[in-house]
Scaffold this motif. Sequence first.
Motif, mmCIF file in Angstrom:
data_model
loop_
_atom_site.group_PDB
_atom_site.id
_atom_site.type_symbol
_atom_site.label_atom_id
_atom_site.label_comp_id
_atom_site.label_asym_id
_atom_site.label_seq_id
_atom_site.Cartn_x
_atom_site.Cartn_y
_atom_site.Cartn_z
ATOM 1 N N GLY A 9 0.837 -1.208 0.000
ATOM 2 C CA GLY A 9 0.000 0.000 0.000
ATOM 3 C C GLY A 9 0.863 1.246 0.000
ATOM 4 N N SER A 11 1.601 3.472 -2.127
ATOM 5 C CA SER A 11 1.148 4.714 -2.764
ATOM 6 C C SER A 11 0.025 5.371 -1.960
ATOM 7 C CB SER A 11 0.643 4.442 -4.183
ATOM 8 O OG SER A 11 1.556 3.661 -4.902
ATOM 9 N N GLY A 12 -0.414 4.719 -0.907
ATOM 10 C CA GLY A 12 -1.505 5.257 -0.093
ATOM 11 C C GLY A 12 -0.989 6.195 0.981
ATOM 12 N N ASN A 36 -2.421 0.424 -7.358
ATOM 13 C CA ASN A 36 -3.430 1.479 -7.534
ATOM 14 C C ASN A 36 -4.854 0.928 -7.419
ATOM 15 O OD1 ASN A 36 -4.220 4.154 -7.870
ATOM 16 N ND2 ASN A 36 -4.389 3.971 -10.096
ATOM 17 N N ARG A 38 -6.814 1.378 -5.173
ATOM 18 C CA ARG A 38 -7.712 2.399 -4.606
ATOM 19 C C ARG A 38 -8.564 3.055 -5.709
ATOM 20 N NH1 ARG A 38 -8.340 5.196 0.374
ATOM 21 N NH2 ARG A 38 -9.153 7.276 0.111
ATOM 22 N N PHE A 41 -11.341 0.679 -6.395
ATOM 23 C CA PHE A 41 -12.351 0.721 -5.326
ATOM 24 C C PHE A 41 -13.198 1.998 -5.383
ATOM 25 C CE2 PHE A 41 -9.147 -1.832 -2.591
ATOM 26 C CZ PHE A 41 -9.700 -3.040 -3.010
ATOM 27 N N ARG A 70 -3.157 -9.982 -3.441
ATOM 28 C CA ARG A 70 -3.936 -11.228 -3.549
ATOM 29 C C ARG A 70 -3.193 -12.291 -4.354
ATOM 30 N NH1 ARG A 70 -9.254 -8.218 -5.679
ATOM 31 N NH2 ARG A 70 -7.584 -7.098 -6.712
ATOM 32 N N MET A 133 -1.526 -2.835 9.607
ATOM 33 C CA MET A 133 -2.453 -1.728 9.855
ATOM 34 C C MET A 133 -3.859 -2.286 9.988
ATOM 35 S SD MET A 133 -0.548 0.858 10.132
ATOM 36 C CE MET A 133 -1.964 1.858 10.522
ATOM 37 N N GLY A 207 -6.217 1.422 13.977
ATOM 38 C CA GLY A 207 -6.235 2.848 13.709
ATOM 39 C C GLY A 207 -7.562 3.503 14.012
HETATM 40 N N1 LIG Z 1 -7.160 6.075 6.799
HETATM 41 C C1 LIG Z 1 -7.821 5.718 7.873
HETATM 42 O O1 LIG Z 1 -8.581 6.504 8.436
HETATM 43 C C2 LIG Z 1 -7.638 4.339 8.448
HETATM 44 C C3 LIG Z 1 -8.240 4.054 9.669
HETATM 45 C C4 LIG Z 1 -8.048 2.794 10.250
HETATM 46 C C5 LIG Z 1 -7.287 1.860 9.591
HETATM 47 N N2 LIG Z 1 -6.726 2.145 8.384
HETATM 48 C C6 LIG Z 1 -5.942 1.100 7.720
HETATM 49 O O2 LIG Z 1 -4.645 1.590 7.439
HETATM 50 C C7 LIG Z 1 -4.177 1.054 6.211
HETATM 51 C C8 LIG Z 1 -3.740 2.160 5.296
HETATM 52 O O3 LIG Z 1 -4.830 3.055 5.089
HETATM 53 P P1 LIG Z 1 -4.688 4.293 4.103
HETATM 54 O O4 LIG Z 1 -5.587 5.341 4.603
HETATM 55 O O5 LIG Z 1 -3.254 4.581 3.861
HETATM 56 O O6 LIG Z 1 -5.331 3.661 2.790
HETATM 57 P P2 LIG Z 1 -5.075 4.068 1.268
HETATM 58 O O7 LIG Z 1 -6.246 3.574 0.510
HETATM 59 O O8 LIG Z 1 -4.668 5.501 1.167
HETATM 60 O O9 LIG Z 1 -3.792 3.171 0.900
HETATM 61 C C9 LIG Z 1 -3.893 1.804 0.652
HETATM 62 C C10 LIG Z 1 -3.121 1.494 -0.625
HETATM 63 O O10 LIG Z 1 -3.186 0.084 -0.833
HETATM 64 C C11 LIG Z 1 -3.327 -0.164 -2.210
HETATM 65 N N3 LIG Z 1 -3.975 -1.458 -2.401
HETATM 66 C C12 LIG Z 1 -5.255 -1.787 -2.124
HETATM 67 N N4 LIG Z 1 -5.491 -3.053 -2.455
HETATM 68 C C13 LIG Z 1 -4.332 -3.556 -2.937
HETATM 69 C C14 LIG Z 1 -3.953 -4.819 -3.445
HETATM 70 N N5 LIG Z 1 -4.838 -5.826 -3.533
HETATM 71 N N6 LIG Z 1 -2.672 -5.008 -3.836
HETATM 72 C C15 LIG Z 1 -1.766 -3.977 -3.766
HETATM 73 N N7 LIG Z 1 -2.084 -2.751 -3.308
HETATM 74 C C16 LIG Z 1 -3.350 -2.542 -2.911
HETATM 75 C C17 LIG Z 1 -4.171 0.999 -2.725
HETATM 76 O O11 LIG Z 1 -4.007 1.227 -4.120
HETATM 77 C C18 LIG Z 1 -3.688 2.170 -1.874
HETATM 78 O O12 LIG Z 1 -2.681 2.925 -2.534
HETATM 79 C C19 LIG Z 1 -5.293 0.163 5.686
HETATM 80 O O13 LIG Z 1 -5.073 -1.143 6.100
HETATM 81 C C20 LIG Z 1 -6.526 0.710 6.382
HETATM 82 O O14 LIG Z 1 -7.540 -0.266 6.538
HETATM 83 C C21 LIG Z 1 -6.884 3.364 7.809
#
Ligand SMILES: NC(=O)c1ccc[n+]([C@@H]2O[C@H](COP(=O)([O-])OP(=O)(O)OC[C@H]3O[C@@H](n4cnc5c(N)ncnc54)[C@H](O)[C@@H]3O)[C@@H](O)[C@H]2O)c1
Length: 353
Positions: A9, A11-12, A36, A38, A41, A70, A133, A207
């Motif tokens: 993840g 890029s997130g 990517n 996201r 989704f 996956r 996470m 989180g």
């Molecule tokens: N942002 C929040 O408020 C929050 C709160 C609680 C928990 N979390 C958890 O923290 C983690 C990170 O959250 P975030 O806000 O950075 O999310 P985000 O969506 O910004 O980043 C997640 C990244 O994972 C990538 N991704 C998704 N599925 C994928 C796959 N099958 N293979 C490869 N890459 C994939 C997406 O393209 C995205 O860039 C997640 O596990 C989320 O559940 C986030």
Amino acid sequence: MSKTLLVTGSSGLIGSEVCEYFARELGYVVHGVDNNQRAVFFGPQGDTRWNQRRLEQGLKGFSHHELDIRDRAGVLALVRSLKPSVIVHAAAQPSHDRAAAIPFDDFDTNASGTLNLLEAARQACPESPFAYMSTNKVYGDAPNRIALQELETRWDYADPAYSHGIPESLTVDQSTHSVFGASKLAADVMAQEYGRYFGMPTCCLRGGCLTGPNHSGVELHGFLSYLVRCNLEGREYRIMGYKGKQVRDNIHSLDVARFIAAFAQAPRKGEVYNLGGGKANSTSILEAFGIAESFTGKAQAYSYVEQNRIGDHICYYSDLRKLRNHFPSWDITQSLVETIRQIVQALRDRPHV
Ligand SMILES: NC(=O)c1ccc[n+]([C@@H]2O[C@H](COP(=O)([O-])OP(=O)(O)OC[C@H]3O[C@@H](n4cnc5c(N)ncnc54)[C@H](O)[C@@H]3O)[C@@H](O)[C@H]2O)c1
């Protein structure tokens, strides 16, 4: 031994912050995994390619791997070839509302994807700290059973047992989690099990609202980022139930990365932590409108629908005492107001949608 970090993840929001922190502050060679998803989704506003490019162009020694978590064989091969000294697993389907429409994609990504990484780590580098996470949705809507008091602009706990917030001992059982909360809980329990059963240095970081300037916020995920975007674009923000007084604790992604670094330095096995901004960084939606307005000078347009999101928390803020107790050198460094200021600034500057 070379310090190598593998981040899923990448890029997130969280993944990218972790990549930057470990490379710049700690001298790690960083490998990111993202496909990517996201954008799949959430559509174009969820696209994270801009952030991938930012890392590729600005972060020395960063390598991007276009891989779907996956893909079991692909994950095994990559982890075997890298044998990273730290793994941070932040890839997910992160929205509880979206999950209901795509339950297979949600579970395959969140639960099975996590198992793919844990098992790859067990085979290739079982001594390496592994941070997963997780989310406060593992508690389902159990926090809604706590007695509350209604204040002028927010809900708060009326029960003094929760005056510090929600502790890790809250039940994860017999409540409504959403499909997303259930798939994340499956992964959370599995990450704990790889710690307890196999003795690996794993932790689950449950989180609160994780936030920061590099989120690609959308209505279904990324509360503050989306709220500020609506404000800047003059777009209507839709409040769903609870009078807009629902409370979230917000933690800047930098403080998440700093905590993960502290854990990687002194790891424990199969631990769980509630990682949020705590009471000091909590806000209701109505209060967040006010802070955003103070930076943008624009009144927030919003509408209200009576129906709350299924299983949505009325009031949630994390009890940070366990984190502080286990890692006394760590604390929150970014206030809520400063975080919103940075989000406003970043969305004004960002070269994308
Ligand atoms: N942002 C929040 O408020 C929050 C709160 C609680 C928990 N979390 C958890 O923290 C983690 C990170 O959250 P975030 O806000 O950075 O999310 P985000 O969506 O910004 O980043 C997640 C990244 O994972 C990538 N991704 C998704 N599925 C994928 C796959 N099958 N293979 C490869 N890459 C994939 C997406 O393209 C995205 O860039 C997640 O596990 C989320 O559940 C986030």
